[in-house]
Structure formats: structure tokens, C-alpha cells
Design a protein around this motif. Sequence first.
Motif, PDB file in Angstrom:
ATOM      1  N   UNK A 201       1.284  -1.156  -0.141  1.00  0.00           N
ATOM      2  CA  UNK A 201      -0.061  -0.013   0.527  1.00  0.00           C
ATOM      3  C   UNK A 201       0.606   1.281   0.018  1.00  0.00           C
ATOM      4  N   UNK A 202       0.009   2.343   0.581  1.00  0.00           N
ATOM      5  CA  UNK A 202       0.619   3.799   0.042  1.00  0.00           C
ATOM      6  C   UNK A 202       1.999   3.926   1.453  1.00  0.00           C
ATOM      7  N   UNK A 203       1.873   3.226   2.639  1.00  0.00           N
ATOM      8  CA  UNK A 203       3.211   3.572   3.014  1.00  0.00           C
ATOM      9  C   UNK A 203       4.297   3.146   2.565  1.00  0.00           C
ATOM     10  N   UNK A 204       4.345   1.738   2.683  1.00  0.00           N
ATOM     11  CA  UNK A 204       5.325   0.914   1.598  1.00  0.00           C
ATOM     12  C   UNK A 204       5.603   1.516   0.119  1.00  0.00           C
ATOM     13  N   UNK A 205       5.044   2.385  -0.566  1.00  0.00           N
ATOM     14  CA  UNK A 205       5.089   2.436  -1.476  1.00  0.00           C
ATOM     15  C   UNK A 205       6.268   4.048  -1.470  1.00  0.00           C
ATOM     16  N   UNK A 206       6.089   4.808  -0.277  1.00  0.00           N
ATOM     17  CA  UNK A 206       6.601   5.878   0.258  1.00  0.00           C
ATOM     18  C   UNK A 206       8.160   5.646   0.456  1.00  0.00           C
ATOM     19  N   UNK A 207       8.185   4.148   1.166  1.00  0.00           N
ATOM     20  CA  UNK A 207       9.173   3.839   1.507  1.00  0.00           C
ATOM     21  C   UNK A 207      10.494   3.719   0.847  1.00  0.00           C
ATOM     22  N   UNK A 208       9.608   2.657  -0.005  1.00  0.00           N
ATOM     23  CA  UNK A 208      10.340   1.826  -0.541  1.00  0.00           C
ATOM     24  C   UNK A 208      11.774   2.430  -2.343  1.00  0.00           C
ATOM     25  N   UNK A 209      11.199   3.329  -2.599  1.00  0.00           N
ATOM     26  CA  UNK A 209      12.338   4.331  -3.337  1.00  0.00           C
ATOM     27  C   UNK A 209      13.366   4.651  -2.448  1.00  0.00           C
ATOM     28  N   UNK A 210      13.428   5.748  -1.309  1.00  0.00           N
ATOM     29  CA  UNK A 210      14.197   6.199  -0.513  1.00  0.00           C
ATOM     30  C   UNK A 210      15.060   4.759   0.207  1.00  0.00           C
ATOM     31  N   UNK A 211      14.526   3.529   0.334  1.00  0.00           N
ATOM     32  CA  UNK A 211      15.417   1.798   1.293  1.00  0.00           C
ATOM     33  C   UNK A 211      16.394   1.601  -0.539  1.00  0.00           C
ATOM     34  N   UNK A 212      16.059   1.574  -1.680  1.00  0.00           N
ATOM     35  CA  UNK A 212      16.573   0.937  -2.824  1.00  0.00           C
ATOM     36  C   UNK A 212      17.490   1.330  -3.543  1.00  0.00           C
ATOM     37  N   UNK A 213      17.288   3.325  -3.249  1.00  0.00           N
ATOM     38  CA  UNK A 213      17.975   4.233  -4.012  1.00  0.00           C
ATOM     39  C   UNK A 213      19.824   3.743  -4.370  1.00  0.00           C
ATOM     40  N   UNK A 214      20.382   4.246  -4.977  1.00  0.00           N
ATOM     41  CA  UNK A 214      21.676   3.264  -5.871  1.00  0.00           C
ATOM     42  C   UNK A 214      21.314   2.129  -6.642  1.00  0.00           C
ATOM     43  N   UNK A 215      20.576   1.422  -5.998  1.00  0.00           N
ATOM     44  CA  UNK A 215      20.473  -0.107  -6.170  1.00  0.00           C
ATOM     45  C   UNK A 215      19.432  -0.753  -7.293  1.00  0.00           C
ATOM     46  N   UNK A 216      20.395  -1.497  -8.378  1.00  0.00           N
ATOM     47  CA  UNK A 216      19.554  -1.967  -8.822  1.00  0.00           C
ATOM     48  C   UNK A 216      18.500  -3.422  -9.115  1.00  0.00           C
ATOM     49  N   UNK A 217      19.859  -4.042  -8.335  1.00  0.00           N
ATOM     50  CA  UNK A 217      19.672  -5.770  -7.477  1.00  0.00           C
ATOM     51  C   UNK A 217      20.211  -5.832  -6.767  1.00  0.00           C
ATOM     52  N   UNK A 218      19.839  -7.581  -5.979  1.00  0.00           N
ATOM     53  CA  UNK A 218      20.593  -7.884  -5.059  1.00  0.00           C
ATOM     54  C   UNK A 218      19.580  -7.930  -3.666  1.00  0.00           C
TER      55      UNK A 218
END
Length: 282
Positions: A201-218
Motif C-alpha cells: 500500500x501507500x506506506x510501503x510505496x513511500x518508503x521503498x524508493x528511498x530504501x533502494x536508491x542507487x541499487x538495481x539488484x541484490x
Amino acid sequence: MTELPPVEYGVAVERYLAASALAEGSRRIYRIALDTWAWALADRSAPTGPERRRARPPVLPLALLDHPDAAARLRTAVARRGADTDPRTLNRELSTLRAAVAWWRGRGWIDGDPSADLRPGPLPEPSSAASATSAGTAPLTPEQLRALFARRAPLREQTLWHLLHESGAAIETVLALDTDRLDLPGRRTRPRSDRTTVRWGTGTARLLPLLIAGRSGGPLFLTDRRAPAGTPAADRCPHTGRARLSYRRAAELFGAQARSLGEEWTLRQLRAPTSTHPSRSS
């Protein structure tokens, strides 16, 4: 200015507590627990009862945690405390020690982890619906969730908690997710051959881009330190070299935050009632 590492265990305890986001009451409980392990590292029995709170722990070097005998001394202490301590109290004290050791290692103050192989005792089986709820089986209420999500917890933990709550997926499934499986615009994972899809939902959608910034795999959720030699490539981030977060470590971190709120919650209690979960199959 670089902070010099402390020489004494007691000073390291105070620096750890000062850096935590704990309330004063929780900080006092943590201090008592960490002082208990100081007695064990000094190969002495900790005082019990009211004397435990008033006794001054032995002064010892933090480097004693790297001593070859440290793990054995702690195992002996666990066995001794297990004979006259409630299992939940002992498990909480072990979790407190592990959290502090991880924090000290993250700063390079010690190298090893003598608490890694410590095994807490089994918790008593619930005997009724009421005891089952107190043992950590009932989903958290909206009020409890608001209190948890308001914590000043790291981004990784907040993202994990929101994802577990909003998706209703199994903890093992969420921790096994990889960054390249995420469909951020669709708020879901890309399906695999097992046809399993995790939605959020919206809470995770807000946080995920911040968590994976600069990472494309792993791995999606990573440890704080680089992966040890021999870690499978699938469990190591190609960008940071850090390892996949384990269930045990995720549970320890969540437990520490719950205890700071005076609770004994488990990760499984984050799952909302089944009727509120988004669909998880494609």
C-alpha cells in the motif's frame, strides 16, 4: 572529530544507550540487562533480586568481548540464569546484548560476536486464548501500529514493517525479495514461476524508493555490515557488498523497538487480518 573507541565495557554501554531512541525507563531496563552480562564476562555470578539493581557491575575492558573465552562465559551465564529466570526475561536480555554487540561492531569497537551462538530457552506454550494473545499471536491494533510507525527507527526497519503489514506476506517471503523484482509504479513484485506476487500500500510505496536508491539488484533488505566470505552471491548486494538481512536479526531489531514501547510484540503480529490484505497471487 572522530570519536575514540571506549576502553571500558561500561562506557560502551552508556554510549550505546545514549545513541538509542529509548525512553528513560526503557534505557534503565537495557542498562540493567547489559550490566548483567558484565558479571558473566568477568566470570562472576550476577546478584539477584533487589540487589541486582543496586549492585555496581565489575569494571572490565570492552575488548574482553573478543577474548576466546567470552562465548563460553556467556553460555555458562545463560545456563545459570535459565535455571532461575523467566524465559521471556532471559530472551529479552539476550536480545539486548545482541543489539548492543551489533552496534559496537558496526563502529569497529570490537571484532567478534560472542553472543552469536547463544540459544535462549523455549517460551512456555500458551494454555488459553488469553495467554496466546499475550504470547504474541494477535495482530497489532491500529493504535499499536501508529505507535510503532511513529518510532524513530531506521529506514530499513520502517520499510520492512510497513511491507509486512500492508502485504500480509510471510516474513520469509518478504526477506527473500530482491530489488530487481519490484514494480514500484504497480506497487507489487513481478511474478516468478511460482506465480507469487507481493502487493503493498501507500506506506510501503513511500518508503521503498528511498530504501533502494542507487541499487538495481541484490537483496532488498540488507545487513549493516559487509557480507562475510563465502556468502552466496544471491544473498549479497552487488553494489554495497552487504548481506541479506536474516529472519533472526529482523526479529531482534523489531523486538528491541517493541520493548522500548513496553511491549513484547513479534514480527508476525504485523500481519493485518486476512480480509484486509491485498491479493498476493497473479
